[in-house]
Design a protein around this motif. Structure first.
Motif, short mmCIF file in Angstrom:
data_model
loop_
_atom_site.label_atom_id
_atom_site.label_comp_id
_atom_site.label_asym_id
_atom_site.label_seq_id
_atom_site.Cartn_x
_atom_site.Cartn_y
_atom_site.Cartn_z
N ALA A 172 0.52 -1.17 0.12
CA ALA A 172 -0.33 -0.09 -0.02
C ALA A 172 0.49 1.32 -0.02
O ALA A 172 0.55 1.75 -0.46
CB ALA A 172 -0.60 -0.05 1.03
N GLU A 194 3.55 0.94 -1.60
CA GLU A 194 4.72 1.21 -2.77
C GLU A 194 3.25 1.93 -3.66
O GLU A 194 3.75 2.74 -4.07
CB GLU A 194 4.71 -0.12 -2.94
CG GLU A 194 5.97 -0.49 -2.37
CD GLU A 194 6.59 -2.43 -2.86
OE1 GLU A 194 5.86 -2.09 -3.96
OE2 GLU A 194 7.50 -2.22 -1.66
N ALA A 195 2.38 1.65 -3.77
CA ALA A 195 0.96 2.01 -4.04
C ALA A 195 0.54 3.82 -4.08
O ALA A 195 0.88 4.31 -5.38
CB ALA A 195 -0.40 1.59 -4.69
N LEU A 196 0.74 4.13 -2.86
CA LEU A 196 0.98 5.30 -2.81
C LEU A 196 1.97 6.32 -3.38
O LEU A 196 1.78 7.17 -3.63
CB LEU A 196 1.33 5.88 -1.22
CG LEU A 196 0.92 6.93 -0.58
CD1 LEU A 196 -0.98 7.66 -0.97
CD2 LEU A 196 0.96 7.07 0.97
N GLY A 225 1.72 7.34 -6.02
CA GLY A 225 0.52 7.35 -7.72
C GLY A 225 -0.26 9.15 -6.44
O GLY A 225 -0.61 9.22 -6.79
N TRP A 226 0.31 9.16 -5.23
CA TRP A 226 -0.19 9.76 -3.65
C TRP A 226 -1.23 10.31 -4.15
O TRP A 226 -2.48 11.57 -4.19
CB TRP A 226 0.62 11.27 -4.22
CG TRP A 226 2.48 10.58 -3.91
CD1 TRP A 226 3.55 10.22 -4.64
CD2 TRP A 226 2.26 10.24 -2.18
NE1 TRP A 226 4.28 10.23 -3.83
CE2 TRP A 226 4.04 10.48 -2.16
CE3 TRP A 226 2.13 10.17 -1.06
CZ2 TRP A 226 4.30 9.50 -1.02
CZ3 TRP A 226 2.99 10.17 0.27
CH2 TRP A 226 4.14 9.41 0.10
N GLU A 227 -2.12 9.43 -4.25
CA GLU A 227 -3.70 9.14 -4.47
C GLU A 227 -4.89 9.06 -3.48
O GLU A 227 -4.23 8.50 -2.76
CB GLU A 227 -4.48 8.65 -6.00
CG GLU A 227 -3.61 8.84 -6.97
CD GLU A 227 -4.34 8.03 -8.14
OE1 GLU A 227 -5.29 7.56 -8.25
OE2 GLU A 227 -3.72 7.84 -9.48
N ALA A 260 -7.26 7.34 -2.80
CA ALA A 260 -7.55 6.57 -2.70
C ALA A 260 -6.57 5.25 -2.11
O ALA A 260 -6.73 4.43 -1.43
CB ALA A 260 -7.94 5.29 -4.28
N GLN A 261 -5.51 5.37 -3.25
CA GLN A 261 -3.83 4.30 -2.11
C GLN A 261 -4.00 5.23 -0.50
O GLN A 261 -4.11 4.01 0.17
CB GLN A 261 -3.14 5.26 -2.25
CG GLN A 261 -3.17 4.40 -3.95
CD GLN A 261 -2.94 4.77 -5.37
OE1 GLN A 261 -2.78 6.36 -5.23
NE2 GLN A 261 -2.36 4.10 -6.14
N GLN A 269 -6.34 5.95 1.85
CA GLN A 269 -7.32 5.47 1.85
C GLN A 269 -6.86 3.92 2.66
O GLN A 269 -7.86 3.20 3.60
CB GLN A 269 -9.00 5.65 1.65
CG GLN A 269 -10.33 5.30 2.14
CD GLN A 269 -9.90 5.68 3.79
OE1 GLN A 269 -10.34 6.96 3.21
NE2 GLN A 269 -10.54 5.06 4.46
N ALA A 270 -6.50 3.91 1.14
CA ALA A 270 -6.56 1.95 1.63
C ALA A 270 -5.10 1.81 2.47
O ALA A 270 -6.16 0.42 3.08
CB ALA A 270 -5.60 1.17 0.26
N LEU A 271 -4.25 2.05 2.64
CA LEU A 271 -3.35 1.98 3.27
C LEU A 271 -4.01 2.28 5.14
O LEU A 271 -3.82 1.82 6.12
CB LEU A 271 -1.76 3.26 3.32
CG LEU A 271 -0.99 3.33 4.35
CD1 LEU A 271 -0.44 2.04 4.62
CD2 LEU A 271 0.10 4.34 4.23
#
Length: 129
Positions: free
Chosen positions: A33, A35-37, A40-42, A44-45, A47-49
């Protein structure tokens, strides 16, 4: 307060060890999570984290992994503040040391055996009990 029987203590320790065995997978999900953030620094990411780390903060405390719970709590606070106030550059830079602290808490836990220190003690409890 009711005292636990030996069987109940053994059952709780078995649950604790089962949870401990799941910790590497939990860290892997959180790392993914993060890494995904970073990619993209979005929102949704973020929130997932937050969702993953929020669950870890509480469950680690319940099972007595205070260092993990504390480090996860710091990361949870960061994520909540970021959700409320946005991901400004200064806030983004805070993520790496928070994640390092969480990984350190996990690595310390990996070196602990069954019944080792790292359990959450209630206020007023004594080590001699």
């Amino acid at each position: 307060m009711t005292r636990l029987t030996e069987a109940q203590r053994a059952q709780l320790e078995a649950l604790r060890q089962a949870y401990r065995a799941e910790l590497p997978a939990k860290l892997g999900l959180i790392g993914g999570a993060v890494e995904a953030l970073h990619a993209g620094w979005e929102r949704a990411q973020l929130q997932a984290l937050y969702d993953l780390i929020h669950k870890l903060t509480g469950s680690a405390a319940i099972y007595g992994f205070r260092d993990i719970s504390r480090a996860a709590g710091d990361l949870e606070s960061w994520a909540l503040q970021a959700l409320d106030g946005g991901l400004h550059e200064a806030r983004r830079l805070e993520l790496t040391p928070l994640m390092s602290a969480l990984r350190q808490a996990f690595s310390t836990t990996e070196t602990l055996g069954p019944g080792a220190p790292g359990r959450v003690r209630r206020r007023g409890s004594r080590a001699s009990r």
